[in-house]
Motif scaffolding. Structure first.
Motif, short mmCIF file in Angstrom:
data_model
loop_
_atom_site.label_atom_id
_atom_site.label_comp_id
_atom_site.label_asym_id
_atom_site.label_seq_id
_atom_site.Cartn_x
_atom_site.Cartn_y
_atom_site.Cartn_z
N VAL A 192 11.92 5.03 -6.46
CA VAL A 192 11.26 5.23 -5.17
C VAL A 192 10.55 6.58 -5.22
O VAL A 192 11.14 7.58 -5.64
N ASP A 230 5.36 2.71 -2.75
CA ASP A 230 6.63 3.20 -2.21
C ASP A 230 7.75 3.00 -3.23
O ASP A 230 8.59 3.86 -3.42
N VAL A 231 7.75 1.82 -3.85
CA VAL A 231 8.80 1.43 -4.81
C VAL A 231 8.13 0.93 -6.07
O VAL A 231 7.06 0.31 -6.02
N ALA A 256 12.43 1.56 1.90
CA ALA A 256 12.46 1.53 0.44
C ALA A 256 13.89 1.35 -0.06
O ALA A 256 14.14 0.57 -0.99
N THR A 270 7.72 8.90 0.08
CA THR A 270 7.28 7.72 0.80
C THR A 270 7.51 7.92 2.29
O THR A 270 8.49 8.56 2.70
#
Length: 437
Positions: free
Chosen positions: A325, A98-99, A335, A329
């Motif tokens: 990011v 996600d990150v 995030a 996501t």
């Protein structure tokens, strides 16, 4: 950015050329999140002495975030040698985090894939506003005129580190402020099996960082306003020749440095084999190799005039780590909350102090923790005399092409082959041709 292997940069160049579009992030496959609003997956770059050290540093901070938000962060610390290829695989397969952390010199190239969340005004406002960040750090987060593809996390700059005992033994009272002074001091220090200056000829990214700065000092940027490569300009050729001449002509760099890869020059410095090294925030590395703070000093990287500034007095690229990011996501709100947490004043002070870097957040940067002499050099450099590497989509191809040309010239110098203006221009011409293929 910590230096990366040439293969990774080449892979990115090929991916951009092929027109990759991003579709990664937030998957339930290995390496991704489980699509739960209460879970995030985070790929952190290896910033400390080891991956285990990073886990030890980051885990309690991620626990704080979980306690504050209820969102659990699954951490993976990825070695620099693997990070870019892992990111590229994620942009094409959808099996990503996600990150993630990215080196800031990759920003425009990864931005061109379309995989990363653009940080427009609304997204910046969600983490406290764009004006919280130092302008030069934001400028290194994407191509000019476009919303940044990432948010600055750790800022780094180059300094000249010098061994105080070696200087005292050679009768040198202060670090050099100009290149002429550096060469003169280097010659005094290059004796009895020791050398004045260290370099890493096989480290392509470091080659680029040094020659980019020297290029600015010679009035060259390596790209024109339209993003077209200008590697063979008089300024670019003069910059590369000046760098190689530290070994070929001035004899202040050991020939063996032509084969050095990442961090080998720092090891020599820590062992007293070389008296000076040009590097990004190096204090934690020196400490891990047994040096005490009183053993070394830090000064601005030399410039022709002796006074760092902008334009021809630029003395560092804007180095650092950005936080990105994946835009698809499944947990975009979580995030952004995590990015906000990691760029909060408290976390910026703690993490940058631990890693020996400078916070890109203005209010955190002003903290007394970053007033130590070496950190003040880095902070002042970022504020007044650093410039971002060219923010063009094929920047990583530039790192590979020109970095390899410089590596080949180091090999010529080490072998005693002549390094002339003509031979430098020929290598750069070859590099420029690869950009046009």
């Amino acid at each position: 950015m910590r230096s990366i292997r040439a293969a990774a940069a080449a892979t990115l160049a090929i991916s951009i050329a092929a027109g990759v579009t991003g579709c990664g992030g937030g998957s339930s496959a290995k390496g991704g999140s489980n699509d739960s609003p209460k879970t995030l997956t985070y790929w952190a770059s290896n910033q400390g002495p080891s991956i285990e050290a990073d886990k030890k540093i980051l885990t309690p901070e991620l626990k704080k975030f979980e306690e504050q938000t209820g969102i659990k962060v699954k951490l993976e610390v990825v070695p620099w040698a693997d990070l870019l290829n892992r990111i590229l695989a994620a942009t094409t397969s959808g099996q990503g985090p996600d990150v993630l952390n990215i080196g800031n010199t990759w920003s425009a190239s990864l931005q061109a894939t379309g995989a990363l969340l653009p940080w427009n005004k609304a997204n910046f406002d969600a983490i406290g506003g764009r004006d919280r960040f130092v302008d030069s750090a934001v400028a290194s987060a994407g191509a000019e005129g476009k919303d940044p593809s990432a948010v600055p996390l750790y800022s780094l700059a180059y300094a000249l580190y010098y061994n105080k005992k070696s200087f005292a033994d050679a009768g040198i009272s202060k670090p050099p402020a100009t290149w002429d002074e550096l060469v003169a001091d280097g010659k005094k220090l290059s004796k009895d099996g020791k050398w004045g200056l260290g370099a890493e000829g096989s480290n392509l990214s470091n080659n680029i960082h040094q020659t980019f700065v020297l290029g600015r000092q010679h009035g060259a940027d390596f790209f024109d306003a339209d993003g077209k490569a200008t590697f063979t300009s008089d300024g670019a050729v003069a910059a590369v020749k000046q760098y190689i001449d530290f070994m070929a002509k001035d004899k202040i760099i050991a020939p063996g440095n032509a084969e050095y890869a990442q961090n080998q020059s720092l090891t020599d410095f820590a062992k007293g084999k070389t008296a000076m090294v040009l590097w990004q925030a190096a204090a934690s590395t020196f400490a891990s190799q047994g040096m005490k703070p009183e053993d070394w000093g830090a000064a601005p990287v030399p410039v022709g005039s002796g006074t760092p500034g902008t334009g021809k007095s630029t003395n560092s690229m804007v180095a650092g780590i950005n936080m990105a990011v994946f835009k698809n996501t499944k947990n975009i709100d979580g995030a952004k909350k995590f990015v906000k947490f990691m760029t909060s004043d408290a976390e910026q002070k703690l993490l940058n102090k631990t890693y020996g870097s400078i916070p890109p957040v203005k209010t955190a940067q002003a903290d007394e923790a970053f007033s130590a002499p070496d950190l003040k050099v880095l902070r002042d450099t970022l504020s007044t005399s650093a410039a971002p590497l060219p923010q063009v989509p094929n920047e990583s191809q530039f790192e590979t092409a020109v970095g390899t040309a410089v590596k080949e010239l180091w090999a010529d110098a080490a072998a005693g082959r002549p390094v002339t203006t003509e031979s430098v221009k020929a290598r750069l011409e070859k590099a420029q041709q690869t950009m046009q293929q």
